[in-house]
Design a protein around this motif. Sequence first.
Motif, PDB file in Angstrom:
ATOM      1  N   GLY A  19      -8.761  -5.719   1.075  1.00  0.00           N
ATOM      2  CA  GLY A  19      -8.920  -4.279   0.881  1.00  0.00           C
ATOM      3  C   GLY A  19      -7.566  -3.619   1.048  1.00  0.00           C
ATOM      4  N   VAL A  23      -5.354   0.260   1.156  1.00  0.00           N
ATOM      5  CA  VAL A  23      -5.430   1.718   1.266  1.00  0.00           C
ATOM      6  C   VAL A  23      -4.026   2.290   1.267  1.00  0.00           C
ATOM      7  CG1 VAL A  23      -7.594   1.844   2.555  1.00  0.00           C
ATOM      8  CG2 VAL A  23      -5.469   1.627   3.800  1.00  0.00           C
ATOM      9  N   ALA A  70      -9.931   3.987   7.241  1.00  0.00           N
ATOM     10  CA  ALA A  70     -10.272   3.522   5.887  1.00  0.00           C
ATOM     11  C   ALA A  70     -10.400   1.995   5.872  1.00  0.00           C
ATOM     12  CB  ALA A  70      -9.202   3.977   4.902  1.00  0.00           C
ATOM     13  N   LEU A  71      -9.517   1.320   6.592  1.00  0.00           N
ATOM     14  CA  LEU A  71      -9.570  -0.149   6.603  1.00  0.00           C
ATOM     15  C   LEU A  71     -10.872  -0.640   7.237  1.00  0.00           C
ATOM     16  CD1 LEU A  71      -5.895  -1.172   7.483  1.00  0.00           C
ATOM     17  CD2 LEU A  71      -7.063  -1.461   5.300  1.00  0.00           C
ATOM     18  N   LYS A  72     -11.384   0.111   8.222  1.00  0.00           N
ATOM     19  CA  LYS A  72     -12.658  -0.290   8.838  1.00  0.00           C
ATOM     20  C   LYS A  72     -13.764  -0.327   7.779  1.00  0.00           C
ATOM     21  CE  LYS A  72     -12.035   1.094  13.563  1.00  0.00           C
ATOM     22  NZ  LYS A  72     -12.026   2.194  14.500  1.00  0.00           N
ATOM     23  N   ARG A  73     -13.669   0.592   6.835  1.00  0.00           N
ATOM     24  CA  ARG A  73     -14.682   0.642   5.780  1.00  0.00           C
ATOM     25  C   ARG A  73     -14.437  -0.424   4.719  1.00  0.00           C
ATOM     26  NH1 ARG A  73     -17.225   5.682   4.336  1.00  0.00           N
ATOM     27  NH2 ARG A  73     -17.823   6.667   6.265  1.00  0.00           N
ATOM     28  N   LEU A  74     -13.294  -1.071   4.783  1.00  0.00           N
ATOM     29  CA  LEU A  74     -12.981  -2.129   3.814  1.00  0.00           C
ATOM     30  C   LEU A  74     -13.014  -3.502   4.447  1.00  0.00           C
ATOM     31  CD1 LEU A  74      -9.946  -0.602   1.876  1.00  0.00           C
ATOM     32  CD2 LEU A  74     -12.284  -0.894   1.037  1.00  0.00           C
ATOM     33  N   GLU A  75     -13.314  -3.546   5.752  1.00  0.00           N
ATOM     34  CA  GLU A  75     -13.198  -4.839   6.438  1.00  0.00           C
ATOM     35  C   GLU A  75     -14.194  -5.853   5.887  1.00  0.00           C
ATOM     36  OE1 GLU A  75     -13.439  -4.750  10.723  1.00  0.00           O
ATOM     37  OE2 GLU A  75     -11.997  -6.383  10.907  1.00  0.00           O
ATOM     38  N   THR A 134      -6.437  -5.181   4.630  1.00  0.00           N
ATOM     39  CA  THR A 134      -7.225  -6.146   5.381  1.00  0.00           C
ATOM     40  C   THR A 134      -7.400  -7.359   4.478  1.00  0.00           C
ATOM     41  OG1 THR A 134      -9.267  -6.526   6.604  1.00  0.00           O
ATOM     42  CG2 THR A 134      -9.422  -4.947   4.801  1.00  0.00           C
ATOM     43  N   GLY A 163      -7.416   3.640  -2.488  1.00  0.00           N
ATOM     44  CA  GLY A 163      -8.200   2.645  -1.768  1.00  0.00           C
ATOM     45  C   GLY A 163      -8.917   1.712  -2.731  1.00  0.00           C
ATOM     46  N   SER A 164      -9.321   0.546  -2.202  1.00  0.00           N
ATOM     47  CA  SER A 164     -10.009  -0.433  -3.052  1.00  0.00           C
ATOM     48  C   SER A 164     -11.361   0.058  -3.523  1.00  0.00           C
ATOM     49  CB  SER A 164     -10.204  -1.754  -2.299  1.00  0.00           C
ATOM     50  OG  SER A 164      -8.970  -2.360  -2.084  1.00  0.00           O
ATOM     51  N   ALA A 174     -14.069   3.600   1.127  1.00  0.00           N
ATOM     52  CA  ALA A 174     -12.932   3.643   2.057  1.00  0.00           C
ATOM     53  C   ALA A 174     -12.391   5.055   2.189  1.00  0.00           C
ATOM     54  CB  ALA A 174     -11.828   2.713   1.554  1.00  0.00           C
TER      55      ALA A 174
END
Length: 608
Positions: free
Chosen positions: A3, A5, A20-25, A72, A190-191, A195
């Motif tokens: 992912g 961002v 944002a990375l938490k939402r892409l983990e 991530t 973001g991916s 995110a």
Amino acid sequence: MCGIVGIIGREPVASRLIEALKRLEYRGYDSAGVATLEEGHLARRRAEGKLRNLEARLNEQPLHGFVGIGHTRWATHGRPTENNAHPHATERLAVVHNGIIENFRELRDELTGRGHRFVSETDTEVVAHLVTDEMDKGKAPIAAVAAALPRLKGAFALAFVFNGAPDILIAARQGAPLAIGYGEGEMFLGSDALALAPFTDTITYLEDGDWAILSREGVEFRDAEGLVVERAKQKTQASAFLVDKGNHRHFMAKEIHEQPEVVGRTLAHYLDMSSGCVRLPFEMPFDAASLSRVTISACGTAYYAGLIGKYWIERFGRIPVEIDFASEFRYREAPLDAAGLMIVVSQSGETADTLASLRYAKSQGQKVLSVVNVPTSTIARESDAVALTLAGPEIGVASTKAFTCQLSVLACLAIAIGRARGVLSAEREQELVSQLIGVPGLMAEAIKREASIEQISYGLSKAKDVLYLGRGTSFPLALEGALKLKEISYIHAEGYAAGELKHGPIALIDESMPVIVIAPHDAVIEKTVSNMQEVAARGGRIILIGDDRTAAESAIDFHGHISMPPMPPDFAPIVYAVPAQMLAYHTAVAMGKDVDQPRNLAKSVTVE
Ligand code: F6R
């Protein structure tokens, strides 16, 4: 898979990059990293393992820059070490990447020959050096990226931040998804839209070959030729969904429990409850009278949903259905005739092999219908018709609610195909629709079996190998049950067609082998019971997922019995998926495994 961002803003970005990375983990969690410009100079923090390790690193050594990128990782090239973690950097820039640079070896050799020194095992680092090489020739960041991108082969989404250039971020897309988000005096990338949901509900998806120059004031899009192009903005629903676990310990548990609701919502989208008919909310992209065959292509759990769909489309639509793993289909040069229909099934709508199958089918003149969960995904955008599953965001890496929603949609499609071809009577349609309407309630009943499933799972957690058996539509469900167990508990599990048992796998049966039999009371139940007798006669420990009638009639001394509510058999797989998922979940929990983020896996597989 990975992912990425990026944020260019008017206040420190590090904490929002992490958010944002938490939402892409879900896309990968082998390592994580961020880079920002600290008073114009690049600074990086990276950490092996999950995002929380990076958060701890940032707490010790905070970053304060107003422009930055984050990543991530799901490792493809190079082990999951800190040294291989993104962002990769040179003295001029830092870059994050999702995808694979296929020609990285030849580029690395060329750049090494020109004095560049590589410090990681990744394919990504070559991108950093390629752009740096152009800047060394005197080019500014935009011109350097423009010169470098055409040299990259493979699939990528990239984001760059440049030393000494605090007013731009550059992003590029080729074959991997990338969204640009709009804020007030700040911009995001973001991916996926999820995110960016905490920051904006207005996004633009880059098209393949596009790249974008972001400033605080906005974005300029360029196409593969470098020409400035317009790309439409859209509002996203992503922010409407709360990405939290509610009262559950894991996302997977929450998503299992959500199923009666999301399956109900999905069915309501395709059924006219008052007339008892299927009402598709889109035009079927084929002529029913001349439809010659259906081909289904998908990966993993979505493939198993497609396999059950094959049984239904053949049964209710009376049309031959061929199905293949997308990774096989895309390279086997299958002859497709223009009167056929291709159905691709995908939760994410971004799976690289499934997307390639879609493109192959289109190149052969076929129409493509996609069953997808993400309406803005590449697969949805490239399909001739889109049958949405309304599962909402699925965060647990092991697919659960997306699977049962895919089944719900495929069931409706099978009925619609049967009606359109004149092979399914109105009475039979009404009977099937009334069965479908009952499915969410039966799923809620099945969920009530959780305590007994948890108890059985405790025993299962001691097993080294597990067999799953089923016949008819329970066979693909056996495959799916085995996949769920192995991916989150790491116990070796195999799904078999019950009738195939005696052709080899029966040799595995002994007192230590749990055999889970998925046996709704359907047209083949007597055959399935015979297969259970064969297992029992050899001392196998049978766990029955079936109703009390089956248990009583078979007179077998079961090692465990998940007592399912009686139901008409046609759509039983949608209901029986629930105990199969719960068995895997509770077994993994009993073993102390990381259920939502199993090792080596990632949710969105955008590489081959
Ligand atoms: C397993 C699982 C995977 C996906 C597969 C396809 O629990 O989630 O097997 O089903 O990677 O992904 P989508 O549906 O996004 O194409």
